[in-house]
Design a protein around this motif. Sequence first.
Motif, mmCIF file in Angstrom:
data_model
loop_
_atom_site.group_PDB
_atom_site.id
_atom_site.type_symbol
_atom_site.label_atom_id
_atom_site.label_comp_id
_atom_site.label_asym_id
_atom_site.label_seq_id
_atom_site.Cartn_x
_atom_site.Cartn_y
_atom_site.Cartn_z
ATOM 1 N N GLN A 1 -29.178 -28.452 -45.653
ATOM 2 C CA GLN A 1 -30.260 -27.470 -45.630
ATOM 3 C C GLN A 1 -31.605 -28.196 -45.566
ATOM 4 O O GLN A 1 -31.803 -29.221 -46.230
ATOM 5 C CB GLN A 1 -30.186 -26.587 -46.871
ATOM 6 C CG GLN A 1 -31.168 -25.425 -46.876
ATOM 7 C CD GLN A 1 -31.025 -24.551 -48.111
ATOM 8 O OE1 GLN A 1 -30.052 -24.690 -48.880
ATOM 9 N NE2 GLN A 1 -31.972 -23.660 -48.325
ATOM 10 N N ASP A 2 -32.542 -27.666 -44.794
ATOM 11 C CA ASP A 2 -33.823 -28.342 -44.633
ATOM 12 C C ASP A 2 -34.750 -28.114 -45.826
ATOM 13 O O ASP A 2 -34.520 -27.232 -46.667
ATOM 14 C CB ASP A 2 -34.504 -27.948 -43.323
ATOM 15 C CG ASP A 2 -35.023 -26.513 -43.300
ATOM 16 O OD1 ASP A 2 -34.888 -25.782 -44.301
ATOM 17 O OD2 ASP A 2 -35.581 -26.123 -42.257
ATOM 18 N N ILE B 1 -27.745 -21.867 -40.967
ATOM 19 C CA ILE B 1 -26.451 -22.418 -41.396
ATOM 20 C C ILE B 1 -25.271 -21.501 -41.057
ATOM 21 O O ILE B 1 -24.286 -21.957 -40.456
ATOM 22 C CB ILE B 1 -26.484 -22.784 -42.891
ATOM 23 C CG1 ILE B 1 -27.360 -24.032 -43.091
ATOM 24 C CG2 ILE B 1 -25.070 -23.044 -43.424
ATOM 25 C CD1 ILE B 1 -27.623 -24.380 -44.540
ATOM 26 N N SER C 1 -36.601 -24.544 -46.526
ATOM 27 C CA SER C 1 -35.831 -23.391 -47.011
ATOM 28 C C SER C 1 -35.129 -23.656 -48.338
ATOM 29 O O SER C 1 -34.484 -22.766 -48.889
ATOM 30 C CB SER C 1 -34.809 -22.945 -45.954
ATOM 31 O OG SER C 1 -33.817 -23.944 -45.739
ATOM 32 N N CYS C 2 -35.248 -24.878 -48.874
ATOM 33 C CA CYS C 2 -34.631 -25.208 -50.165
ATOM 34 C C CYS C 2 -35.529 -24.782 -51.324
ATOM 35 O O CYS C 2 -36.754 -24.933 -51.259
ATOM 36 C CB CYS C 2 -34.386 -26.712 -50.279
ATOM 37 S SG CYS C 2 -32.912 -27.319 -49.449
ATOM 38 N N ALA D 1 -28.798 -18.814 -52.172
ATOM 39 C CA ALA D 1 -28.465 -19.427 -50.884
ATOM 40 C C ALA D 1 -27.019 -19.139 -50.487
ATOM 41 O O ALA D 1 -26.728 -18.818 -49.328
ATOM 42 C CB ALA D 1 -28.711 -20.931 -50.939
ATOM 43 N N THR E 1 -23.812 -27.010 -53.793
ATOM 44 C CA THR E 1 -25.179 -26.578 -54.052
ATOM 45 C C THR E 1 -25.427 -26.497 -55.549
ATOM 46 O O THR E 1 -24.498 -26.539 -56.356
ATOM 47 C CB THR E 1 -25.458 -25.220 -53.359
ATOM 48 O OG1 THR E 1 -26.822 -24.874 -53.501
ATOM 49 C CG2 THR E 1 -24.586 -24.121 -53.938
ATOM 50 N N MET F 1 -26.510 -27.961 -49.818
ATOM 51 C CA MET F 1 -27.647 -27.050 -49.834
ATOM 52 C C MET F 1 -28.510 -27.319 -51.064
ATOM 53 O O MET F 1 -28.302 -28.276 -51.805
ATOM 54 C CB MET F 1 -27.154 -25.598 -49.782
ATOM 55 C CG MET F 1 -26.342 -25.290 -48.530
ATOM 56 S SD MET F 1 -26.217 -23.532 -48.114
ATOM 57 C CE MET F 1 -25.425 -22.866 -49.573
ATOM 58 N N THR F 2 -29.460 -26.464 -51.272
ATOM 59 C CA THR F 2 -30.488 -26.624 -52.296
ATOM 60 C C THR F 2 -29.935 -27.076 -53.645
ATOM 61 O O THR F 2 -28.912 -26.574 -54.104
ATOM 62 C CB THR F 2 -31.266 -25.300 -52.453
ATOM 63 O OG1 THR F 2 -32.207 -25.413 -53.517
ATOM 64 C CG2 THR F 2 -30.329 -24.128 -52.750
ATOM 65 N N VAL G 1 -25.590 -17.040 -47.180
ATOM 66 C CA VAL G 1 -24.670 -17.597 -46.198
ATOM 67 C C VAL G 1 -23.363 -16.809 -46.145
ATOM 68 O O VAL G 1 -22.899 -16.408 -45.065
ATOM 69 C CB VAL G 1 -24.399 -19.087 -46.492
ATOM 70 C CG1 VAL G 1 -23.252 -19.618 -45.628
ATOM 71 C CG2 VAL G 1 -25.650 -19.917 -46.251
ATOM 72 N N SER H 1 -32.186 -24.912 -41.248
ATOM 73 C CA SER H 1 -32.727 -23.962 -42.223
ATOM 74 C C SER H 1 -31.586 -23.126 -42.784
ATOM 75 O O SER H 1 -30.498 -23.037 -42.195
ATOM 76 C CB SER H 1 -33.764 -23.045 -41.566
ATOM 77 O OG SER H 1 -33.129 -22.141 -40.680
ATOM 78 N N LEU H 2 -31.841 -22.502 -43.922
ATOM 79 C CA LEU H 2 -30.821 -21.631 -44.520
ATOM 80 C C LEU H 2 -30.402 -20.547 -43.536
ATOM 81 O O LEU H 2 -29.212 -20.216 -43.432
ATOM 82 C CB LEU H 2 -31.382 -20.994 -45.802
ATOM 83 C CG LEU H 2 -30.435 -20.052 -46.552
ATOM 84 C CD1 LEU H 2 -29.194 -20.790 -47.040
ATOM 85 C CD2 LEU H 2 -31.162 -19.397 -47.727
#
Length: 358
Positions: A313-314, A342, A317-318, A179, A172, A289-290, A183, A338-339
């Motif tokens: 990650q979608d 995960i 949510s990023c 994020a 990420t 992720m983002t 998680v 989505s976050l």
Amino acid sequence: MNPIRVFIVDDSAVVRQILQAALDQDPGIQVQGTARDPLFAWQRIQGHWPDVLIVDIEMPRMDGISFLRKIMAEYPLPVLICSSLAESGSQFAIDALAAGAVQIITKPQCGVREFLQKDAPAIIQAVKIAARARVRALPQASAAATPVKTAASSGLQLLAQRSTEKVIAIGTSTGGTQALEFVLRRLPATLPGLVIVQHMPEKFTAAFAARLNSISALEVREAQDGDRVLSGRALIAPGGKHMRLARSGAQFIVQVFDGPLVKHHRPSVDVLFRSVAEVAGRNAWGVIMTGMGDDGAQGLATMHQAGGHTLAQDENSCVVFGMPKEAIRLGGVDEILSLEQIPQRLQQLIGAGYGARS
């Protein structure tokens, strides 16, 4: 295109003046206004929300991190912290990133005028990156959703002091500090070992890992060369170093090393993911992720081709959808989540003993 509207909050009139002059050099940026403290700024921006806020930390009536938290809770905006207190690895810098700052600009204690004038191109670039960030308030962690280290979980970790047969690799960048916190604080200590690359400068990652360790059931630490990958342990690549997965006999370890920038980064997500694909193959899960850019996209595709199960990650949510978007484009992603989904999905996959695609 409309110019990027920037509002500057700093108790120094000189800093406000120099920052405005620096940003005025770019026709794509418009300084909407300035304020000497957060409470006055809050009055000025309501109903006239800027695209980016530049905020000092030490100010009268309210400090910058408290103001950042207020912004993120009430009207999330991209925020750049620009402060002499936010030096690399400082608690102020880590707190600012955890509260949602997109980037940290560290002012020197002396020679601020010269620094801001010399670094005007970098500040302009930081504003443009921040303006593209999709900032949102993260869901608050509930007590039920936040595992804590207990005597029982410590006992489980003692039982698990062997190299994990499986491994979770996470990559990420921009927006990743929040994020990752979201998680990791939702994952139990019984998970296979995690290896993580978060794009960060030197001296930030040790403090960041310590923060995550304090709020997670996992043992989170900055990786050192030769560290074993153990169940319940998360190893974060040090800023300024690459990290890759390797084998030492039957054990997974990490190798931390110098090397050229890869995709403009060191540590690089691609370096980690490619090594995980080679060493762990179908016994690995990969999560991207983002983050801005495409670091990790090709590496995740390599993990996918090697039989590992891959998650991205979608977009909604990023903070920045660049890295996951490129991984999806390359066809290296099994699931887009989505976050919020995960951590639950990782537990489901691992609980089912699911590694490779069937």
